[in-house]
Design a protein around this motif. Structure first.
Motif, short mmCIF file in Angstrom:
data_model
loop_
_atom_site.label_atom_id
_atom_site.label_comp_id
_atom_site.label_asym_id
_atom_site.label_seq_id
_atom_site.Cartn_x
_atom_site.Cartn_y
_atom_site.Cartn_z
N GLY A 16 0.00 11.92 -2.12
CA GLY A 16 -1.22 11.88 -1.34
C GLY A 16 -2.30 10.95 -1.87
N LYS A 17 -2.08 10.30 -2.99
CA LYS A 17 -3.07 9.37 -3.56
C LYS A 17 -2.63 7.94 -3.26
CE LYS A 17 -5.65 8.24 -7.71
NZ LYS A 17 -6.79 7.81 -6.95
N LEU A 18 -3.54 7.15 -2.68
CA LEU A 18 -3.24 5.78 -2.34
C LEU A 18 -3.27 4.87 -3.56
CD1 LEU A 18 -5.36 5.45 0.90
CD2 LEU A 18 -2.92 5.91 0.72
N ALA A 19 -2.38 3.88 -3.57
CA ALA A 19 -2.33 2.90 -4.65
C ALA A 19 -1.80 1.58 -4.09
CB ALA A 19 -1.43 3.39 -5.78
N VAL A 20 -2.03 0.52 -4.82
CA VAL A 20 -1.50 -0.79 -4.49
C VAL A 20 -0.50 -1.18 -5.57
CG1 VAL A 20 -2.06 -3.25 -4.24
CG2 VAL A 20 -3.55 -1.52 -3.21
N GLU A 21 0.65 -1.68 -5.14
CA GLU A 21 1.68 -2.14 -6.07
C GLU A 21 2.17 -3.50 -5.64
OE1 GLU A 21 4.95 0.53 -6.51
OE2 GLU A 21 3.67 2.24 -7.02
N LYS A 22 2.81 -4.20 -6.55
CA LYS A 22 3.48 -5.45 -6.22
C LYS A 22 4.90 -5.36 -6.76
CE LYS A 22 1.69 -7.61 -10.32
NZ LYS A 22 1.25 -8.77 -11.00
N MET A 62 10.13 2.12 -2.59
CA MET A 62 10.90 3.21 -2.00
C MET A 62 12.12 3.54 -2.86
SD MET A 62 10.63 2.39 2.07
CE MET A 62 10.79 0.62 1.92
N ALA A 63 12.62 2.56 -3.60
CA ALA A 63 13.77 2.80 -4.47
C ALA A 63 13.44 3.80 -5.57
CB ALA A 63 14.24 1.48 -5.08
N LYS A 64 12.14 3.98 -5.84
CA LYS A 64 11.69 4.94 -6.85
C LYS A 64 11.12 6.21 -6.22
CE LYS A 64 10.47 1.17 -9.92
NZ LYS A 64 9.36 0.44 -10.53
N GLY A 65 11.32 6.35 -4.91
CA GLY A 65 10.85 7.54 -4.22
C GLY A 65 9.39 7.50 -3.81
N THR A 66 8.78 6.32 -3.83
CA THR A 66 7.38 6.19 -3.45
C THR A 66 7.28 5.95 -1.95
OG1 THR A 66 6.86 5.26 -5.61
CG2 THR A 66 5.28 4.85 -3.87
N ASN A 67 6.32 6.59 -1.30
CA ASN A 67 6.10 6.42 0.13
C ASN A 67 5.32 5.13 0.37
OD1 ASN A 67 6.04 6.99 2.87
ND2 ASN A 67 4.15 8.15 2.70
N LEU A 83 0.89 -1.16 0.00
CA LEU A 83 0.00 0.00 0.00
C LEU A 83 0.92 1.20 0.00
CD1 LEU A 83 -2.75 1.39 0.21
CD2 LEU A 83 -2.54 1.21 2.71
N VAL A 84 0.82 2.03 -1.03
CA VAL A 84 1.72 3.16 -1.19
C VAL A 84 0.93 4.45 -1.35
CG1 VAL A 84 3.48 1.70 -2.26
CG2 VAL A 84 1.89 2.96 -3.71
N SER A 85 1.64 5.54 -1.21
CA SER A 85 1.06 6.86 -1.42
C SER A 85 1.96 7.63 -2.36
CB SER A 85 0.92 7.60 -0.10
OG SER A 85 0.50 8.93 -0.31
#
Length: 105
Positions: free
Chosen positions: A33-39, A47-52, A28-30
Protein backbone atom coordinates in the motif's frame (compact mmCIF):
# COMPACT_ATOMS: atom_id res chain seq x y z
CA UNK A 1 -0.19 10.70 -1.52
CA UNK A 2 3.17 9.18 -0.52
CA UNK A 3 5.17 11.81 -2.41
CA UNK A 4 3.52 14.97 -1.08
CA UNK A 5 2.39 16.16 -4.51
CA UNK A 6 1.94 15.05 -8.09
CA UNK A 7 4.84 17.25 -9.15
CA UNK A 8 7.13 15.47 -6.65
CA UNK A 9 6.01 12.08 -8.00
CA UNK A 10 6.69 13.23 -11.57
CA UNK A 11 10.13 14.51 -10.52
CA UNK A 12 11.00 11.16 -8.93
CA UNK A 13 9.82 9.22 -12.00
CA UNK A 14 11.84 11.52 -14.26
CA UNK A 15 14.92 11.13 -12.08
CA UNK A 16 14.62 7.34 -12.16
CA UNK A 17 14.32 7.42 -15.95
CA UNK A 18 17.28 9.76 -16.34
CA UNK A 19 19.48 7.73 -14.00
CA UNK A 20 18.74 4.38 -15.65
CA UNK A 21 21.93 3.62 -17.53
CA UNK A 22 21.21 2.19 -20.96
CA UNK A 23 17.91 0.51 -21.66
CA UNK A 24 15.23 -0.01 -19.05
CA UNK A 25 12.17 1.28 -17.29
CA UNK A 26 10.98 3.67 -14.59
CA UNK A 27 8.13 2.26 -12.49
CA UNK A 28 5.48 3.52 -10.10
CA UNK A 29 4.97 0.61 -7.72
CA UNK A 30 3.08 -0.20 -4.57
CA UNK A 31 4.48 -2.30 -1.75
CA UNK A 32 2.01 -3.04 1.01
CA UNK A 33 0.00 0.00 0.00
CA UNK A 34 2.98 2.40 0.02
CA UNK A 35 3.89 4.05 -3.28
CA UNK A 36 7.48 4.05 -4.52
CA UNK A 37 9.45 4.70 -7.69
CA UNK A 38 11.89 2.11 -9.02
CA UNK A 39 14.03 1.69 -12.10
CA UNK A 40 15.04 -1.54 -13.77
CA UNK A 41 17.45 -2.43 -16.54
CA UNK A 42 16.69 -4.20 -19.77
CA UNK A 43 13.81 -6.68 -19.47
CA UNK A 44 13.77 -6.83 -15.66
CA UNK A 45 10.66 -5.70 -13.82
CA UNK A 46 9.56 -5.41 -10.18
CA UNK A 47 6.75 -7.94 -10.69
CA UNK A 48 9.37 -10.69 -10.72
CA UNK A 49 9.93 -9.85 -7.03
CA UNK A 50 6.24 -9.77 -6.21
CA UNK A 51 5.90 -5.99 -6.34
CA UNK A 52 2.64 -4.50 -7.64
CA UNK A 53 3.37 -2.29 -10.66
CA UNK A 54 0.94 0.55 -11.24
CA UNK A 55 2.55 2.35 -14.18
CA UNK A 56 5.77 2.28 -16.19
CA UNK A 57 7.77 4.51 -18.52
CA UNK A 58 9.89 2.94 -21.24
CA UNK A 59 13.41 4.42 -21.33
CA UNK A 60 14.76 2.15 -24.04
CA UNK A 61 16.22 4.24 -26.84
CA UNK A 62 13.56 3.04 -29.33
CA UNK A 63 10.90 4.79 -27.22
CA UNK A 64 12.26 8.28 -27.77
CA UNK A 65 15.03 8.42 -30.37
CA UNK A 66 12.93 9.34 -33.43
CA UNK A 67 11.24 12.28 -31.70
CA UNK A 68 13.86 13.32 -29.14
CA UNK A 69 17.20 11.95 -30.47
CA UNK A 70 19.42 11.58 -27.39
CA UNK A 71 17.36 13.94 -25.22
CA UNK A 72 15.92 11.40 -22.78
CA UNK A 73 15.09 14.13 -20.18
CA UNK A 74 12.89 15.97 -22.71
CA UNK A 75 11.15 12.71 -23.59
CA UNK A 76 10.51 11.96 -19.92
CA UNK A 77 9.12 15.43 -19.33
CA UNK A 78 6.68 15.07 -22.23
CA UNK A 79 5.57 11.57 -21.30
CA UNK A 80 5.19 12.20 -17.58
CA UNK A 81 3.42 15.54 -17.86
CA UNK A 82 1.30 15.00 -20.96
CA UNK A 83 0.88 11.37 -21.96
CA UNK A 84 0.69 9.04 -19.00
CA UNK A 85 -2.71 7.88 -17.85
CA UNK A 86 -2.51 8.67 -14.14
CA UNK A 87 -6.14 7.56 -13.71
CA UNK A 88 -5.05 4.07 -14.83
CA UNK A 89 -2.43 4.03 -12.07
CA UNK A 90 -5.01 5.15 -9.51
CA UNK A 91 -7.39 2.40 -10.64
CA UNK A 92 -4.62 -0.19 -10.33
CA UNK A 93 -3.89 1.00 -6.80
CA UNK A 94 -7.59 0.83 -5.94
CA UNK A 95 -7.74 -2.75 -7.24
CA UNK A 96 -4.82 -3.64 -4.99
CA UNK A 97 -6.58 -2.06 -2.01
CA UNK A 98 -9.77 -4.03 -2.79
CA UNK A 99 -7.83 -7.30 -2.99
CA UNK A 100 -6.12 -6.63 0.32
CA UNK A 101 -9.45 -5.81 2.00
CA UNK A 102 -11.07 -8.95 0.54
CA UNK A 103 -8.21 -11.12 1.80
CA UNK A 104 -8.58 -9.67 5.29
CA UNK A 105 -12.28 -10.57 5.49
Amino acid sequence: RDFGSTSELIAKMAQAGKEQFGSGWAWLVSRNGKLAVEKTANAMNPMAKGTNCLLTVDVWEHAYYLDYQNARPKYLEAVLEKLLNWQFAAENLDKEDQAVRAAAE
